[in-house]
Write a protein that holds these residues in place. Sequence first.
Motif, PDB file in Angstrom:
ATOM      1  N   VAL A   1       0.866  -1.183   0.000  1.00 13.18           N
ATOM      2  CA  VAL A   1       0.000   0.000   0.000  1.00 13.18           C
ATOM      3  C   VAL A   1       0.897   1.225   0.000  1.00 13.18           C
ATOM      4  CG1 VAL A   1      -1.810   1.269   1.201  1.00 13.18           C
ATOM      5  CG2 VAL A   1      -1.795  -1.229   1.269  1.00 13.18           C
ATOM      6  N   ARG A   2       0.901   1.962  -1.101  1.00 14.29           N
ATOM      7  CA  ARG A   2       1.732   3.163  -1.199  1.00 14.29           C
ATOM      8  C   ARG A   2       1.034   4.319  -0.484  1.00 14.29           C
ATOM      9  NH1 ARG A   2       4.228   2.569  -7.262  1.00 14.29           N
ATOM     10  NH2 ARG A   2       6.182   1.592  -6.609  1.00 14.29           N
ATOM     11  N   LEU A   3       1.635   4.736   0.626  1.00 15.98           N
ATOM     12  CA  LEU A   3       1.072   5.823   1.413  1.00 15.98           C
ATOM     13  C   LEU A   3       1.560   7.167   0.889  1.00 15.98           C
ATOM     14  CD1 LEU A   3       1.568   4.315   4.992  1.00 15.98           C
ATOM     15  CD2 LEU A   3      -0.457   4.159   3.527  1.00 15.98           C
ATOM     16  N   THR A   4       0.790   8.201   1.138  1.00 18.19           N
ATOM     17  CA  THR A   4       1.219   9.553   0.781  1.00 18.19           C
ATOM     18  C   THR A   4       2.276  10.020   1.768  1.00 18.19           C
ATOM     19  OG1 THR A   4      -0.430  10.645   2.163  1.00 18.19           O
ATOM     20  CG2 THR A   4      -1.099  10.040  -0.099  1.00 18.19           C
ATOM     21  N   GLN A   5       3.019  11.067   1.413  1.00 13.80           N
ATOM     22  CA  GLN A   5       4.059  11.573   2.319  1.00 13.80           C
ATOM     23  C   GLN A   5       3.485  12.033   3.645  1.00 13.80           C
ATOM     24  OE1 GLN A   5       7.407  11.218   1.468  1.00 13.80           O
ATOM     25  NE2 GLN A   5       7.557  11.564   3.689  1.00 13.80           N
ATOM     26  N   PRO A   6       2.341  12.751   3.659  1.00 17.84           N
ATOM     27  CA  PRO A   6       1.752  13.111   4.960  1.00 17.84           C
ATOM     28  C   PRO A   6       1.386  11.886   5.795  1.00 17.84           C
ATOM     29  CG  PRO A   6       0.847  14.505   3.238  1.00 17.84           C
ATOM     30  CD  PRO A   6       1.648  13.448   2.549  1.00 17.84           C
ATOM     31  N   GLN A   7       0.905  10.822   5.158  1.00 14.72           N
ATOM     32  CA  GLN A   7       0.574   9.606   5.902  1.00 14.72           C
ATOM     33  C   GLN A   7       1.836   8.948   6.468  1.00 14.72           C
ATOM     34  OE1 GLN A   7      -1.587   7.566   2.822  1.00 14.72           O
ATOM     35  NE2 GLN A   7      -3.572   8.331   3.517  1.00 14.72           N
ATOM     36  N   LEU A   8       2.884   8.918   5.679  1.00 14.17           N
ATOM     37  CA  LEU A   8       4.145   8.351   6.168  1.00 14.17           C
ATOM     38  C   LEU A   8       4.662   9.158   7.354  1.00 14.17           C
ATOM     39  CD1 LEU A   8       5.949   7.601   2.778  1.00 14.17           C
ATOM     40  CD2 LEU A   8       5.025   5.916   4.380  1.00 14.17           C
ATOM     41  N   ASP A   9       4.669  10.467   7.228  1.00 15.58           N
ATOM     42  CA  ASP A   9       5.154  11.321   8.316  1.00 15.58           C
ATOM     43  C   ASP A   9       4.320  11.120   9.571  1.00 15.58           C
ATOM     44  OD1 ASP A   9       7.058  12.349   6.613  1.00 15.58           O
ATOM     45  OD2 ASP A   9       5.896  14.136   6.096  1.00 15.58           O
ATOM     46  N   TYR A  10       3.019  10.975   9.384  1.00 15.54           N
ATOM     47  CA  TYR A  10       2.114  10.817  10.538  1.00 15.54           C
ATOM     48  C   TYR A  10       2.412   9.507  11.268  1.00 15.54           C
ATOM     49  CZ  TYR A  10      -2.137  10.340  13.290  1.00 15.54           C
ATOM     50  OH  TYR A  10      -3.027  10.182  14.337  1.00 15.54           O
ATOM     51  N   TRP A  11       2.503   8.412  10.516  1.00 16.73           N
ATOM     52  CA  TRP A  11       2.647   7.118  11.178  1.00 16.73           C
ATOM     53  C   TRP A  11       4.060   6.870  11.690  1.00 16.73           C
ATOM     54  CZ3 TRP A  11      -1.351   5.409  13.201  1.00 16.73           C
ATOM     55  CH2 TRP A  11      -2.605   5.483  12.577  1.00 16.73           C
ATOM     56  N   LEU A  12       5.055   7.498  11.121  1.00 13.26           N
ATOM     57  CA  LEU A  12       6.390   7.401  11.709  1.00 13.26           C
ATOM     58  C   LEU A  12       6.417   7.986  13.112  1.00 13.26           C
ATOM     59  CD1 LEU A  12       8.677   8.318   8.651  1.00 13.26           C
ATOM     60  CD2 LEU A  12       8.517   6.086   9.764  1.00 13.26           C
ATOM     61  N   LYS A  13       5.560   8.970  13.342  1.00 14.04           N
ATOM     62  CA  LYS A  13       5.492   9.610  14.658  1.00 14.04           C
ATOM     63  C   LYS A  13       4.493   8.935  15.587  1.00 14.04           C
ATOM     64  CE  LYS A  13       6.573  14.198  12.741  1.00 14.04           C
ATOM     65  NZ  LYS A  13       6.017  15.543  12.434  1.00 14.04           N
TER      66      LYS A  13
END
Length: 852
Positions: free
Chosen positions: A544-556
Amino acid sequence: MHKYLIPILIAITLSACNIYEKPVPDTGVSQRLAKQRAKQISNLNYHLSIIVPDDKDEPIDGISNITFDLKSKETIYLDFKADNKQLISLAINETNIDQPAIVNEHIKLDATYLQKGSNAIKIEYILGDGALNRNDNYFYALFVPDRARTAIPCFDQPDIKGRFAVKMELPNTWTGIANGEPTIKQAINNRVILEFAPSQPISTYLWAFTAGTYQFDSVKWKGKNIGLYHMVDDSIKYKRNIDEIFRQTLASLDWLEDFTAFDYPFETYNLVAIPSFQFGGMEHPGATYYRSEKIFLDENPTRNEELSRANLIAHETAHMWFGDLVTMPWFDEVWLKEVFANFMADKITEPWFQDMNHQLRFLMAHFPSSYAVDRTTGANPIGQKLKNLQNAGTLYGSIIYHKSPIVMKQLENIAGTKNLQKGIQQYVAENAYGNASWNDLIACIDQYTETDLKVWSNAWVFEPGRPILYFEPSEHNNQTWQLKQIPEHTNLASKNTYWPQEINILQNNSHLQYQMYDAKINIHDNLEEPNSLFFADDVGYGLVRLTQPQLDYWLKHTVATKDDLLRGRLVINLYENFLDGSIHPDAFLNYLQKNILQEANPIILNQLSSQLQSIYWKFIPQDVRTDKAPIIEKDVYMRIQNEENIANKKTLFRLWSNIALSTEANETLKEFLQGKQSLDGINLSDNDLIRLVTQLSIKNHSQAQELQALVMQKLKSKHNKEKLEFLLPSLSDNAANRDEFFLSLSKVENRSKEGWVQNALANLHHPLRAEHSVHYLHNTLELLEEIQLTGDIFFPIGWLRNSFSGHSSQTAYDVANQFLNNNPEYPEHLKLKILQNIDITYRAYTIKEKYY
């Protein structure tokens, strides 16, 4: 033409045709030959008599008496991959054959001496040693998938089942085990003779006979003795494990009888624990082999090790019904027996770990391993083609062991738990002691469901790779979105391929559910919300290719997600997005470090630990690793000291010892080896001692040789002393010594302990030594075809994995790529294995190029 000439000419023509016989079959066992024989042969029985000398280097003499019925009188070929000198004599129906010969790995049984109906063959020969795994005080035959023919003349194919009886003459201090029950034991001339009753009808790959200085224990179950043969020389370790081994075995047998509505199908049941056995286990009826180290666990095992043992025992027991009782017709469906065994093992062991989230366990047990192959350009489908049994070993791997259970779970969701069980019960009852295919199973289940299982099966079983799942605004309507799936590698899958599946998404506490039975579907939900959580689970599969905002959110925010299952899904999804090149390695390493310091769930912690080691050693440059090492070491060690959960503490200790680079950390490791340092709840086992001294040796500790000698003295097991002795050249700080050791592996006799060889390769190719060992890689690839022919089924994978796992440079990747380019006719099945094992190397160097 005169009317009287016609029958005369026909007669002459037919007579001439009889002069020309069918050509000798090709080497191996072709599918064509197998199909011809399966139509002809029935009521097959083998009786093997062997004389095992005291000296393991002396040959084993054998006599086989083979009886069978023929449907019609015609020439038949036995399989025997051996030298002509090994074939002593051949008699067909009491007629001695002059100068019998092996041609193309086959023995001809001429139609002149055969007859319609019953036939009897007697062959005297010297057994081939390759599949007999001979040691000073024990040996064991291991024939899966096609190696019975390397030791014994036989019809080596899964769909000609026969009863197999054994007689063994052995050194007088030895005992033996075979598929059937023991019937006779007698002592003659300082030797012992054992005889075993014929087995139930089984395939040749399931034949088993082993002998040695085994010790024996047993328990009663429903009037049967459930035996355990072993060589464990640590009585404390034995007593600590034995009750649980038997408990799990009996519980598995009870569960399977109930689920299948079919009683245990064989006369006897024994477990045989073998030191450094090549596999985790092998499901021979009456003599199921286990790697001793897998079932006799060290003190304070991690939760993952406990779970691994439980699944292994349940898995091998499930094979008694699925694989042994009902067997695939041909090895192209070897996955079928494995999917059943894994699927049943998960169900069996669930009640044994009531404190565990079993959806999470399923997720972590199967998805990472399946993705590790499916994301590569060498991905293979679950259902593969196999023209000759000699290549059957190359079918094995993570796809059949890990993707197939995911697919089976989908089938259960489609059909329903009860309907699936009904279909399986019918499948077992209708095909007991015979052979059945995936299509036979689908036919049994199909009558209990309205879903078209054929369309679903074609995508999931016969297409390679995985989909990329992504979303974007609709081209024609700004108010709607499209959820799409495309093959990750378009050159692998068939045109217009899509995978029917259910997509689940959590978004702002709403559960969104989509039935995706097409390559794209229109939806009204905006999936761009940063906190959208896409499930990787038993119904949804892919990157599932996440958007950059989604990646940033879940990394945190992953660490703050309270639900273990959701957190586990994030751990997998984020790692796959990282490997896709969407996350900076520094950011991902920081995320891993933060989560490891706070993660309490043992299953997730184990996965995070594995990911951190991969990123640490392969995806960041050496200077970055050197800068980050002291901080990561310190944080992890602090968590170890504060951790109360013993399993977590052990996982963290192994992580810390693996990544330790600083002088301070390695001095502390040295003190653990010397017994000057300790941690509450952790007692160092033999395996721990070998692991630690390996780390210190590779990291060039100034006292490495003294520490190796110290560990050698501390090791309790003779077997482990021999293992360390074998590994020492691979740990040498002298590159010339390591070069010499690697060259020695070109000789087949130096590869007999395949597990040890794989450990040694990992040492040689450790990232700290990769710059030197890269020059081994060409020879590694040159040897692969021989490895496949002379080694057991998992050895080619292990040979490649442990050789390339430490490499993250373009140079290493180019060696493999150039090898494939220079060998355009290279066997496809081995080419795929190479592509699978160089994938991480490619991703590592390209990601480093992108971000540093």
